[in-house]
Design an enzyme around this catalytic site. Structure first.
Site, PDB file in Angstrom:
ATOM      1  N   LYS A  12      -9.992   1.742  -2.319  1.00 36.08           N
ATOM      2  CA  LYS A  12     -10.228   1.347  -0.929  1.00 36.08           C
ATOM      3  C   LYS A  12     -11.607   1.822  -0.478  1.00 36.08           C
ATOM      4  CE  LYS A  12      -7.635   1.429   3.452  1.00 36.08           C
ATOM      5  NZ  LYS A  12      -6.382   1.975   4.050  1.00 36.08           N
ATOM      6  N   CYS A  66      -5.899  -3.051   2.762  1.00 41.88           N
ATOM      7  CA  CYS A  66      -5.681  -2.800   4.182  1.00 41.88           C
ATOM      8  C   CYS A  66      -6.953  -2.876   5.033  1.00 41.88           C
ATOM      9  CB  CYS A  66      -4.969  -1.457   4.364  1.00 41.88           C
ATOM     10  SG  CYS A  66      -4.080  -1.299   5.941  1.00 41.88           S
ATOM     11  N   GLU A  93       0.847  -1.192   0.000  1.00 33.45           N
ATOM     12  CA  GLU A  93       0.000   0.000   0.000  1.00 33.45           C
ATOM     13  C   GLU A  93       0.883   1.243   0.000  1.00 33.45           C
ATOM     14  OE1 GLU A  93      -3.857   1.774   2.457  1.00 33.45           O
ATOM     15  OE2 GLU A  93      -2.451   0.467   3.508  1.00 33.45           O
TER      16      GLU A  93
END
Length: 271
Positions: free
Chosen positions: A109, A150, A40
């Protein structure tokens, strides 16, 4: 299917980060990787003040490097994540490229990292980023793969939706910190693997103790039984995990969780 987990250092030098990533992708190909995964925010420091200035629109330099290197090496490349700019907004976005350099997927995300732990970590991605709104899977010659970033991994429904679409591996570019990492990193990757009887692969930046945001590192690959196949420490490293995808079907046959889902139990409304 051999996967390279590239736990690279990230600095304030964007061009330097891109050069490092490209070189490590070439090294991964030389190591026999079929798929290589970057961390990331591999191209910029993980700080709100950096995301917009380091951002790029469609076809920007990071995307071009990822596409060109995928084509050069003949690998699938899961391009960590970068700040993506579109219509004045900033997204935390992962691009995936096939062995011919074609873009196969884009995941923005969906669950932004807004955390405030007294005595620990405080960070609000929503101060800069806008959330994505998609469940992301992509096709390879090895089958269907899932993709999230994440904090997305904390939401079991997202992982389940990817696996119900056929995903046998979930790739997760991530950057857990020194508060959440020791507590939840391995737990979450093993939990999602067992819940969904799939492989999970998490790739983080190498730890920089002097950084404003300190990555936990510990890039990891877990099999459908919850066994850790590969795990890094804090330092710069490239790990290789050989994933036997037949293992997915074997575990799902032994413990038929996905096929035994009682969807009627989860319907909303009175019965």
């Amino acid at each position: 299917m051999r996967v390279a987990l590239i736990q690279m250092p990230v600095t304030a030098d964007r061009e330097g980060n891109l050069r490092t990533a490209a070189e490590k992708l070439r090294q991964a190909a030389a190591g026999g990787a079929d798929i290589a995964v970057l961390p990331e925010m591999f191209c910029c420091p993980y700080e709100n003040r950096c995301f917009r200035p380091y951002g790029e629109e469609a076809g920007g330099p990071a995307q071009a490097m990822l596409s060109q290197t995928a084509a050069e090496t003949g690998m699938y490349v899961v391009g960590g994540s970068i700040p993506e700019l579109e219509n004045g907004r900033v997204y935390n976005t992962c691009f995936v490229y096939g062995p011919d350099g074609t873009q196969l997927a884009r995941h923005r995300k969906a669950h932004l990292f807004d955390i405030d732990v007294p005595g620990g970590q405080r960070f609000k991605e929503s101060d800069t980023f806008s959330p994505g709104d998609s469940i992301t899977t992509f096709k390879t010659k090895f089958g269907t793969m899932g993709l999230c970033i994440c904090f997305d991994l904390r939401f079991e429904e997202l992982a389940r939706c990817m696996c119900l679409r056929g995903a046998r591996v979930i790739f997760v570019p991530a950057a857990f910190n020194m508060t959440t990492g020791p507590a939840h990193w391995e737990l979450l990757f093993r939990q999602r693997a067992v819940d969904n009887q799939c492989f999970t692969v998490g790739v983080a930046p190498a730890r920089d103790e002097a950084g404003a945001y300190v990555s936990y590192g510990n890039s990891i690959a877990v099999d459908p039984w919850g066994t850790v196949l590969s795990r890094a420490g804090a330092e710069e490293a490239t790990l290789y995990a050989d994933l036997d995808l037949d293992r997915v079907e074997a575990v799902r046959t032994q413990l038929p969780i996905l096929s035994a889902r009682r969807t009627d139990l989860y319907e909303v409304g009175e019965r």
